[in-house]
Design a protein around this motif. Sequence first.
Motif, PDB file in Angstrom:
ATOM      1  N   SER A  24       0.821  -1.215   0.000  1.00 53.23           N
ATOM      2  CA  SER A  24       0.000   0.000   0.000  1.00 53.23           C
ATOM      3  C   SER A  24       0.852   1.261   0.000  1.00 53.23           C
ATOM      4  O   SER A  24       0.363   2.352  -0.334  1.00 53.23           O
ATOM      5  CB  SER A  24      -0.933   0.010   1.215  1.00 53.23           C
ATOM      6  N   GLU A  25       2.113   1.131   0.382  1.00 53.58           N
ATOM      7  CA  GLU A  25       3.010   2.287   0.397  1.00 53.58           C
ATOM      8  C   GLU A  25       3.661   2.546  -0.959  1.00 53.58           C
ATOM      9  O   GLU A  25       4.271   3.601  -1.172  1.00 53.58           O
ATOM     10  CB  GLU A  25       4.107   2.087   1.449  1.00 53.58           C
ATOM     11  N   ASP A  26       3.516   1.596  -1.874  1.00 57.50           N
ATOM     12  CA  ASP A  26       4.113   1.728  -3.199  1.00 57.50           C
ATOM     13  C   ASP A  26       3.186   2.559  -4.087  1.00 57.50           C
ATOM     14  O   ASP A  26       2.210   2.056  -4.647  1.00 57.50           O
ATOM     15  CB  ASP A  26       4.343   0.340  -3.815  1.00 57.50           C
ATOM     16  N   LEU A  27       3.495   3.835  -4.224  1.00 57.40           N
ATOM     17  CA  LEU A  27       2.650   4.746  -4.988  1.00 57.40           C
ATOM     18  C   LEU A  27       2.716   4.483  -6.489  1.00 57.40           C
ATOM     19  O   LEU A  27       1.880   4.980  -7.256  1.00 57.40           O
ATOM     20  CB  LEU A  27       3.057   6.203  -4.702  1.00 57.40           C
ATOM     21  N   ASN A  28       3.691   3.727  -6.932  1.00 53.74           N
ATOM     22  CA  ASN A  28       3.836   3.425  -8.356  1.00 53.74           C
ATOM     23  C   ASN A  28       3.082   2.165  -8.773  1.00 53.74           C
ATOM     24  O   ASN A  28       3.012   1.839  -9.960  1.00 53.74           O
ATOM     25  CB  ASN A  28       5.321   3.255  -8.708  1.00 53.74           C
ATOM     26  N   ASP A  33      -2.678  -4.246 -10.235  1.00 51.59           N
ATOM     27  CA  ASP A  33      -1.496  -4.992  -9.795  1.00 51.59           C
ATOM     28  C   ASP A  33      -1.508  -5.171  -8.281  1.00 51.59           C
ATOM     29  O   ASP A  33      -1.108  -6.223  -7.766  1.00 51.59           O
ATOM     30  CB  ASP A  33      -0.213  -4.267 -10.223  1.00 51.59           C
ATOM     31  N   TYR A  34      -1.974  -4.131  -7.582  1.00 49.35           N
ATOM     32  CA  TYR A  34      -2.068  -4.208  -6.111  1.00 49.35           C
ATOM     33  C   TYR A  34      -3.012  -5.340  -5.706  1.00 49.35           C
ATOM     34  O   TYR A  34      -2.689  -6.158  -4.836  1.00 49.35           O
ATOM     35  CB  TYR A  34      -2.567  -2.879  -5.551  1.00 49.35           C
ATOM     36  N   LYS A  35      -4.165  -5.403  -6.348  1.00 47.65           N
ATOM     37  CA  LYS A  35      -5.144  -6.440  -6.013  1.00 47.65           C
ATOM     38  C   LYS A  35      -4.600  -7.838  -6.302  1.00 47.65           C
ATOM     39  O   LYS A  35      -4.818  -8.773  -5.526  1.00 47.65           O
ATOM     40  CB  LYS A  35      -6.441  -6.198  -6.799  1.00 47.65           C
ATOM     41  N   ILE A  36      -3.903  -7.954  -7.420  1.00 50.09           N
ATOM     42  CA  ILE A  36      -3.324  -9.262  -7.771  1.00 50.09           C
ATOM     43  C   ILE A  36      -2.282  -9.671  -6.732  1.00 50.09           C
ATOM     44  O   ILE A  36      -2.235 -10.828  -6.296  1.00 50.09           O
ATOM     45  CB  ILE A  36      -2.682  -9.218  -9.179  1.00 50.09           C
ATOM     46  N   GLU A  37      -1.468  -8.713  -6.313  1.00 46.04           N
ATOM     47  CA  GLU A  37      -0.434  -8.999  -5.309  1.00 46.04           C
ATOM     48  C   GLU A  37      -1.067  -9.407  -3.981  1.00 46.04           C
ATOM     49  O   GLU A  37      -0.574 -10.311  -3.295  1.00 46.04           O
ATOM     50  CB  GLU A  37       0.460  -7.766  -5.109  1.00 46.04           C
ATOM     51  N   VAL A  38      -2.146  -8.735  -3.602  1.00 46.12           N
ATOM     52  CA  VAL A  38      -2.830  -9.054  -2.346  1.00 46.12           C
ATOM     53  C   VAL A  38      -3.353 -10.482  -2.378  1.00 46.12           C
ATOM     54  O   VAL A  38      -3.167 -11.259  -1.429  1.00 46.12           O
ATOM     55  CB  VAL A  38      -4.000  -8.066  -2.076  1.00 46.12           C
ATOM     56  N   ILE A  39      -4.015 -10.844  -3.469  1.00 47.17           N
ATOM     57  CA  ILE A  39      -4.542 -12.207  -3.602  1.00 47.17           C
ATOM     58  C   ILE A  39      -3.399 -13.220  -3.607  1.00 47.17           C
ATOM     59  O   ILE A  39      -3.509 -14.306  -3.022  1.00 47.17           O
ATOM     60  CB  ILE A  39      -5.395 -12.344  -4.881  1.00 47.17           C
TER      61      ILE A  39
END
Length: 212
Positions: A24-28, A33-39
């Motif tokens: 969540s701290e990665d503003l880039n 991609d964030y959702k895929i990484e979370v899953i």
Amino acid sequence: MKLTLPTGWEDVTLNQFQRIYELSEDLNLKPLDYKIEVISILSGVKFDDLIKLSVIDFNKLYEKLKFLETYPKAKPIEYVKLGKSVYEISYDVSTLTAGQYIDLSTLCKEPSEIPKKYHEIVAALSSKITIGWFFGFKKDYEGYHKNAEAFKGLTMDKVFPICAFFLQVWSDLMADIPSYLNNQIETTMKEIQNEITKSPLKSSGDGFQSWT
């Protein structure tokens, strides 16, 4: 693709939470991609395999993680178990050892970094319980470095209440310290003034001390 996701915070480890927090701290990082990484973090399925899913299937999966939007509100627990060892959690700052107080002061210095240090904070609040051969038990603080990594295995339904309650107590303590110190200084100055008044030494007009 067979994929298992947690249904609540009781199925999410502290290690998984911290990895998601760092994302969540990665503003880039793009939202998808964030959702895929979370899953990927919560299921153990690789990123490259998840991107093969259709958008519809993927969105259905992510819908199951709505609970991540709300932190659990439970009562803080008094004991945690790591393997065969049991640890008591101390929330009363007055009962902490000097070592614990110093460690927690260091860990809580930067508020923005605190979630990344939840495992160390819980470890710093914990004292290992050892049962005696016949009666009674003793508690030992072993230092947070020794078991901090092991505490990453705790689930967030336990970690959140522990950290939330302690951090509130700690915040109140830090807020009270300036007024406490001022009161202590004022009291000390009054005591010094009283001692001067009672002293047989008085200041003479020429700047030297003389006996009365």
